[in-house]
Design a protein around this motif. Structure first.
Motif, PDB file in Angstrom:
ATOM      1  N   ALA A  58       0.827  -1.207   0.000  1.00  0.00           N
ATOM      2  CA  ALA A  58       0.000   0.000   0.000  1.00  0.00           C
ATOM      3  C   ALA A  58       0.862   1.257   0.000  1.00  0.00           C
ATOM      4  O   ALA A  58       0.505   2.265  -0.617  1.00  0.00           O
ATOM      5  CB  ALA A  58      -0.929  -0.003   1.208  1.00  0.00           C
ATOM      6  N   ASP A  59       2.006   1.201   0.691  1.00  0.00           N
ATOM      7  CA  ASP A  59       2.909   2.362   0.709  1.00  0.00           C
ATOM      8  C   ASP A  59       3.419   2.686  -0.691  1.00  0.00           C
ATOM      9  O   ASP A  59       3.454   3.846  -1.101  1.00  0.00           O
ATOM     10  CB  ASP A  59       4.097   2.104   1.633  1.00  0.00           C
ATOM     11  CG  ASP A  59       3.717   2.189   3.097  1.00  0.00           C
ATOM     12  OD1 ASP A  59       2.764   2.931   3.410  1.00  0.00           O
ATOM     13  OD2 ASP A  59       4.367   1.512   3.917  1.00  0.00           O
ATOM     14  N   ALA A  60       3.805   1.647  -1.424  1.00  0.00           N
ATOM     15  CA  ALA A  60       4.315   1.862  -2.779  1.00  0.00           C
ATOM     16  C   ALA A  60       3.222   2.409  -3.688  1.00  0.00           C
ATOM     17  O   ALA A  60       3.474   3.263  -4.534  1.00  0.00           O
ATOM     18  CB  ALA A  60       4.877   0.564  -3.341  1.00  0.00           C
ATOM     19  N   ALA A  61       2.005   1.927  -3.505  1.00  0.00           N
ATOM     20  CA  ALA A  61       0.901   2.410  -4.326  1.00  0.00           C
ATOM     21  C   ALA A  61       0.622   3.876  -4.055  1.00  0.00           C
ATOM     22  O   ALA A  61       0.384   4.661  -4.982  1.00  0.00           O
ATOM     23  CB  ALA A  61      -0.353   1.576  -4.059  1.00  0.00           C
ATOM     24  N   LEU A  62       0.656   4.268  -2.790  1.00  0.00           N
ATOM     25  CA  LEU A  62       0.404   5.668  -2.459  1.00  0.00           C
ATOM     26  C   LEU A  62       1.543   6.573  -2.902  1.00  0.00           C
ATOM     27  O   LEU A  62       1.319   7.704  -3.319  1.00  0.00           O
ATOM     28  CB  LEU A  62       0.174   5.822  -0.955  1.00  0.00           C
ATOM     29  CG  LEU A  62      -1.129   5.229  -0.416  1.00  0.00           C
ATOM     30  CD1 LEU A  62      -1.168   5.326   1.095  1.00  0.00           C
ATOM     31  CD2 LEU A  62      -2.324   5.927  -1.021  1.00  0.00           C
ATOM     32  N   LYS A  63       2.765   6.089  -2.803  1.00  0.00           N
ATOM     33  CA  LYS A  63       3.905   6.912  -3.213  1.00  0.00           C
ATOM     34  C   LYS A  63       3.946   7.118  -4.718  1.00  0.00           C
ATOM     35  O   LYS A  63       4.407   8.148  -5.201  1.00  0.00           O
ATOM     36  CB  LYS A  63       5.209   6.271  -2.751  1.00  0.00           C
ATOM     37  CG  LYS A  63       5.421   6.392  -1.262  1.00  0.00           C
ATOM     38  CD  LYS A  63       6.713   5.711  -0.843  1.00  0.00           C
ATOM     39  CE  LYS A  63       6.858   5.754   0.665  1.00  0.00           C
ATOM     40  NZ  LYS A  63       8.039   5.026   1.127  1.00  0.00           N
ATOM     41  N   ASN A  64       3.449   6.146  -5.488  1.00  0.00           N
ATOM     42  CA  ASN A  64       3.484   6.246  -6.942  1.00  0.00           C
ATOM     43  C   ASN A  64       2.284   6.984  -7.525  1.00  0.00           C
ATOM     44  O   ASN A  64       2.266   7.257  -8.720  1.00  0.00           O
ATOM     45  CB  ASN A  64       3.568   4.852  -7.557  1.00  0.00           C
ATOM     46  CG  ASN A  64       4.892   4.197  -7.259  1.00  0.00           C
ATOM     47  OD1 ASN A  64       5.892   4.864  -7.045  1.00  0.00           O
ATOM     48  ND2 ASN A  64       4.898   2.869  -7.241  1.00  0.00           N
ATOM     49  N   ASP A  65       1.287   7.293  -6.712  1.00  0.00           N
ATOM     50  CA  ASP A  65       0.101   7.985  -7.215  1.00  0.00           C
ATOM     51  C   ASP A  65       0.395   9.478  -7.325  1.00  0.00           C
ATOM     52  O   ASP A  65       0.638  10.141  -6.315  1.00  0.00           O
ATOM     53  CB  ASP A  65      -1.077   7.742  -6.266  1.00  0.00           C
ATOM     54  CG  ASP A  65      -2.368   8.325  -6.813  1.00  0.00           C
ATOM     55  OD1 ASP A  65      -2.397   8.720  -7.993  1.00  0.00           O
ATOM     56  OD2 ASP A  65      -3.348   8.386  -6.053  1.00  0.00           O
ATOM     57  N   LYS A  76       1.981  10.437   9.337  1.00  0.00           N
ATOM     58  CA  LYS A  76       0.558  10.187   9.613  1.00  0.00           C
ATOM     59  C   LYS A  76      -0.022   9.282   8.540  1.00  0.00           C
ATOM     60  O   LYS A  76      -0.651   9.734   7.600  1.00  0.00           O
ATOM     61  CB  LYS A  76      -0.194  11.507   9.621  1.00  0.00           C
ATOM     62  CG  LYS A  76       0.239  12.455  10.689  1.00  0.00           C
ATOM     63  CD  LYS A  76      -0.532  13.741  10.619  1.00  0.00           C
ATOM     64  CE  LYS A  76      -0.034  14.715  11.654  1.00  0.00           C
ATOM     65  NZ  LYS A  76      -0.732  15.982  11.579  1.00  0.00           N
ATOM     66  N   LYS A  77       0.196   7.992   8.694  1.00  0.00           N
ATOM     67  CA  LYS A  77      -0.343   7.018   7.743  1.00  0.00           C
ATOM     68  C   LYS A  77      -1.560   6.359   8.341  1.00  0.00           C
ATOM     69  O   LYS A  77      -1.553   5.974   9.508  1.00  0.00           O
ATOM     70  CB  LYS A  77       0.693   5.947   7.416  1.00  0.00           C
ATOM     71  CG  LYS A  77       1.876   6.460   6.661  1.00  0.00           C
ATOM     72  CD  LYS A  77       2.801   5.328   6.357  1.00  0.00           C
ATOM     73  CE  LYS A  77       4.060   5.835   5.713  1.00  0.00           C
ATOM     74  NZ  LYS A  77       5.027   4.765   5.504  1.00  0.00           N
ATOM     75  N   GLU A  78      -2.609   6.227   7.571  1.00  0.00           N
ATOM     76  CA  GLU A  78      -3.814   5.540   7.997  1.00  0.00           C
ATOM     77  C   GLU A  78      -4.229   4.579   6.878  1.00  0.00           C
ATOM     78  O   GLU A  78      -4.180   4.928   5.716  1.00  0.00           O
ATOM     79  CB  GLU A  78      -4.957   6.502   8.276  1.00  0.00           C
ATOM     80  CG  GLU A  78      -4.693   7.422   9.446  1.00  0.00           C
ATOM     81  CD  GLU A  78      -5.868   8.319   9.719  1.00  0.00           C
ATOM     82  OE1 GLU A  78      -6.961   8.037   9.196  1.00  0.00           O
ATOM     83  OE2 GLU A  78      -5.687   9.292  10.458  1.00  0.00           O
ATOM     84  N   TYR A  79      -4.660   3.401   7.260  1.00  0.00           N
ATOM     85  CA  TYR A  79      -5.118   2.419   6.301  1.00  0.00           C
ATOM     86  C   TYR A  79      -6.527   1.997   6.672  1.00  0.00           C
ATOM     87  O   TYR A  79      -6.803   1.681   7.830  1.00  0.00           O
ATOM     88  CB  TYR A  79      -4.205   1.188   6.278  1.00  0.00           C
ATOM     89  CG  TYR A  79      -2.789   1.526   5.882  1.00  0.00           C
ATOM     90  CD1 TYR A  79      -2.467   1.689   4.544  1.00  0.00           C
ATOM     91  CD2 TYR A  79      -1.803   1.714   6.831  1.00  0.00           C
ATOM     92  CE1 TYR A  79      -1.173   2.004   4.179  1.00  0.00           C
ATOM     93  CE2 TYR A  79      -0.520   2.033   6.479  1.00  0.00           C
ATOM     94  CZ  TYR A  79      -0.209   2.188   5.134  1.00  0.00           C
ATOM     95  OH  TYR A  79       1.049   2.508   4.764  1.00  0.00           O
ATOM     96  N   PHE A  80      -7.410   2.013   5.715  1.00  0.00           N
ATOM     97  CA  PHE A  80      -8.790   1.600   5.933  1.00  0.00           C
ATOM     98  C   PHE A  80      -9.044   0.341   5.122  1.00  0.00           C
ATOM     99  O   PHE A  80      -8.762   0.298   3.935  1.00  0.00           O
ATOM    100  CB  PHE A  80      -9.755   2.688   5.506  1.00  0.00           C
ATOM    101  CG  PHE A  80      -9.601   3.944   6.314  1.00  0.00           C
ATOM    102  CD1 PHE A  80     -10.154   4.039   7.571  1.00  0.00           C
ATOM    103  CD2 PHE A  80      -8.896   5.024   5.816  1.00  0.00           C
ATOM    104  CE1 PHE A  80     -10.022   5.192   8.315  1.00  0.00           C
ATOM    105  CE2 PHE A  80      -8.743   6.167   6.549  1.00  0.00           C
ATOM    106  CZ  PHE A  80      -9.307   6.266   7.806  1.00  0.00           C
ATOM    107  N   ILE A  81      -9.592  -0.652   5.788  1.00  0.00           N
ATOM    108  CA  ILE A  81      -9.865  -1.915   5.103  1.00  0.00           C
ATOM    109  C   ILE A  81     -11.350  -2.014   4.868  1.00  0.00           C
ATOM    110  O   ILE A  81     -12.155  -1.760   5.693  1.00  0.00           O
ATOM    111  CB  ILE A  81      -9.375  -3.106   5.927  1.00  0.00           C
ATOM    112  CG1 ILE A  81      -7.873  -3.010   6.115  1.00  0.00           C
ATOM    113  CG2 ILE A  81      -9.763  -4.418   5.275  1.00  0.00           C
ATOM    114  CD1 ILE A  81      -7.289  -4.077   7.007  1.00  0.00           C
TER     115      ILE A  81
END
Length: 81
Positions: A58-65, A76-81
């Motif tokens: 998920a980190d890589a996906a957010l960094k590449n967006d 401040k990272k938050e992950y919602f499932i």
């Protein structure tokens, strides 16, 4: 015997016409509803980022967006499932 009034046949014709019109309208509504439900079956839109489905995390996906690069704060990272 009984004498029929001249308007008895007209009354039956009017009642039959009204019933036929109601049945026709109900059939048309049914056809429109079935067509709408068939055409829109299973269609939905997501707001997921494009090209992130092949990211390893998920980190890589957010960094590449590109839309989220300036909005991502590493502390401040938050992950919602």
């Amino acid at each position: 015997g009984e004498v029929e009034s001249p308007t008895a046949g007209a009354d039956v014709a009017v009642i039959g016409g009204v019933i036929a019109a109601v049945v026709f309208i109900l059939i048309c509504l049914l056809v429109v509803m079935v067509r709408y439900l068939y055409r829109h079956k299973g269609t939905y839109h997501t707001n997921e980022a494009k090209g992130t489905e092949f990211a390893e995390s998920a980190d890589a996906a957010l960094k590449n967006d590109p839309a989220l690069q300036e909005a991502v704060d590493e502390s401040k990272k938050e992950y919602f499932i």
